[in-house]
Design a protein around this motif. Sequence first.
Motif, mmCIF file in Angstrom:
data_model
loop_
_atom_site.group_PDB
_atom_site.id
_atom_site.type_symbol
_atom_site.label_atom_id
_atom_site.label_comp_id
_atom_site.label_asym_id
_atom_site.label_seq_id
_atom_site.Cartn_x
_atom_site.Cartn_y
_atom_site.Cartn_z
ATOM 1 N N LEU A 157 0.859 -1.177 0.000
ATOM 2 C CA LEU A 157 0.000 0.000 0.000
ATOM 3 C C LEU A 157 0.896 1.228 0.000
ATOM 4 N N GLU A 158 0.726 2.062 -1.020
ATOM 5 C CA GLU A 158 1.459 3.316 -1.131
ATOM 6 C C GLU A 158 0.454 4.454 -1.076
ATOM 7 N N LEU A 159 0.924 5.639 -0.720
ATOM 8 C CA LEU A 159 0.056 6.812 -0.609
ATOM 9 C C LEU A 159 0.575 7.904 -1.541
ATOM 10 N N CYS A 160 -0.355 8.725 -2.025
ATOM 11 C CA CYS A 160 0.085 9.885 -2.809
ATOM 12 C C CYS A 160 -0.861 11.062 -2.582
ATOM 13 N N ASN A 161 -0.366 12.234 -2.941
ATOM 14 C CA ASN A 161 -1.143 13.477 -2.896
ATOM 15 C C ASN A 161 -1.686 13.811 -1.511
ATOM 16 N N LEU A 162 -0.882 13.637 -0.481
ATOM 17 C CA LEU A 162 -1.349 13.973 0.858
ATOM 18 C C LEU A 162 -1.491 15.490 1.000
ATOM 19 N N THR A 163 -2.620 15.913 1.540
ATOM 20 C CA THR A 163 -2.803 17.329 1.834
ATOM 21 C C THR A 163 -1.912 17.682 3.026
ATOM 22 N N PRO A 164 -1.620 18.951 3.249
ATOM 23 C CA PRO A 164 -0.711 19.319 4.345
ATOM 24 C C PRO A 164 -1.123 18.771 5.714
ATOM 25 N N ASN A 165 -2.414 18.831 6.054
ATOM 26 C CA ASN A 165 -2.849 18.324 7.360
ATOM 27 C C ASN A 165 -2.644 16.819 7.487
ATOM 28 N N VAL A 166 -2.966 16.086 6.437
ATOM 29 C CA VAL A 166 -2.812 14.633 6.462
ATOM 30 C C VAL A 166 -1.331 14.258 6.481
ATOM 31 N N ASP A 167 -0.538 14.962 5.695
ATOM 32 C CA ASP A 167 0.909 14.724 5.689
ATOM 33 C C ASP A 167 1.490 14.921 7.085
ATOM 34 N N PHE A 181 5.035 3.737 5.322
ATOM 35 C CA PHE A 181 4.440 3.777 3.989
ATOM 36 C C PHE A 181 5.355 4.476 2.995
ATOM 37 N N THR A 182 5.298 4.032 1.750
ATOM 38 C CA THR A 182 5.901 4.795 0.664
ATOM 39 C C THR A 182 4.907 5.905 0.339
ATOM 40 N N ILE A 183 5.377 7.144 0.447
ATOM 41 C CA ILE A 183 4.503 8.296 0.201
ATOM 42 C C ILE A 183 5.060 9.079 -0.980
ATOM 43 N N HIS A 184 4.222 9.237 -1.993
ATOM 44 C CA HIS A 184 4.584 9.998 -3.187
ATOM 45 C C HIS A 184 3.944 11.380 -3.075
ATOM 46 N N ASP A 185 4.712 12.403 -3.384
ATOM 47 C CA ASP A 185 4.186 13.771 -3.307
ATOM 48 C C ASP A 185 3.059 14.000 -4.306
ATOM 49 N N THR A 186 3.172 13.400 -5.470
ATOM 50 C CA THR A 186 2.216 13.648 -6.545
ATOM 51 C C THR A 186 1.788 12.346 -7.206
ATOM 52 N N TYR A 187 0.729 12.442 -7.977
ATOM 53 C CA TYR A 187 0.280 11.322 -8.806
ATOM 54 C C TYR A 187 1.396 10.914 -9.771
ATOM 55 N N GLU A 188 2.037 11.898 -10.381
ATOM 56 C CA GLU A 188 3.083 11.634 -11.368
ATOM 57 C C GLU A 188 4.260 10.874 -10.786
ATOM 58 N N SER A 189 4.606 11.151 -9.534
ATOM 59 C CA SER A 189 5.721 10.418 -8.935
ATOM 60 C C SER A 189 5.315 8.992 -8.558
#
Length: 114
Positions: A75-85, A97-105
């Motif tokens: 399970l990876e995450l992407c596009n976290l809003t500032p509060n969630v991040d 978790f692997t967290i990607h800043d953007t959909y593209e990454s």
Amino acid sequence: MKLQSQLRGDAVHVVVDEERIDSAVAIRFKEAVREQAADGPARVVLDLRNVEFLDSSGLGAVVAVMKLIGAGRQLELCNLTPNVDKVFRLTRMDRVFTIHDTYESAFPERQTIA
């Protein structure tokens, strides 16, 4: 619980279309994501671009989803809003978790959002 999912190469991309993941929706969230990711590819990318609030119950639900999708899958995450991040960083779950800043990454082979 509103989710949108689509196969994207080696992953299933699940967009959470809710503003909050809290105790009121945590169980439904967990079950809905599990259903969307069932029997899918090894990668599940949970897109949290619309989620503005995540409490401890929501965080627990995300962890539960990670366990529910099974061994050999990630399970990876992407596009976290500032509060969630901030929640993920403060609880050090950003190390789990692997967290990607953007959909593209998260999907470098695809450069558009459907």
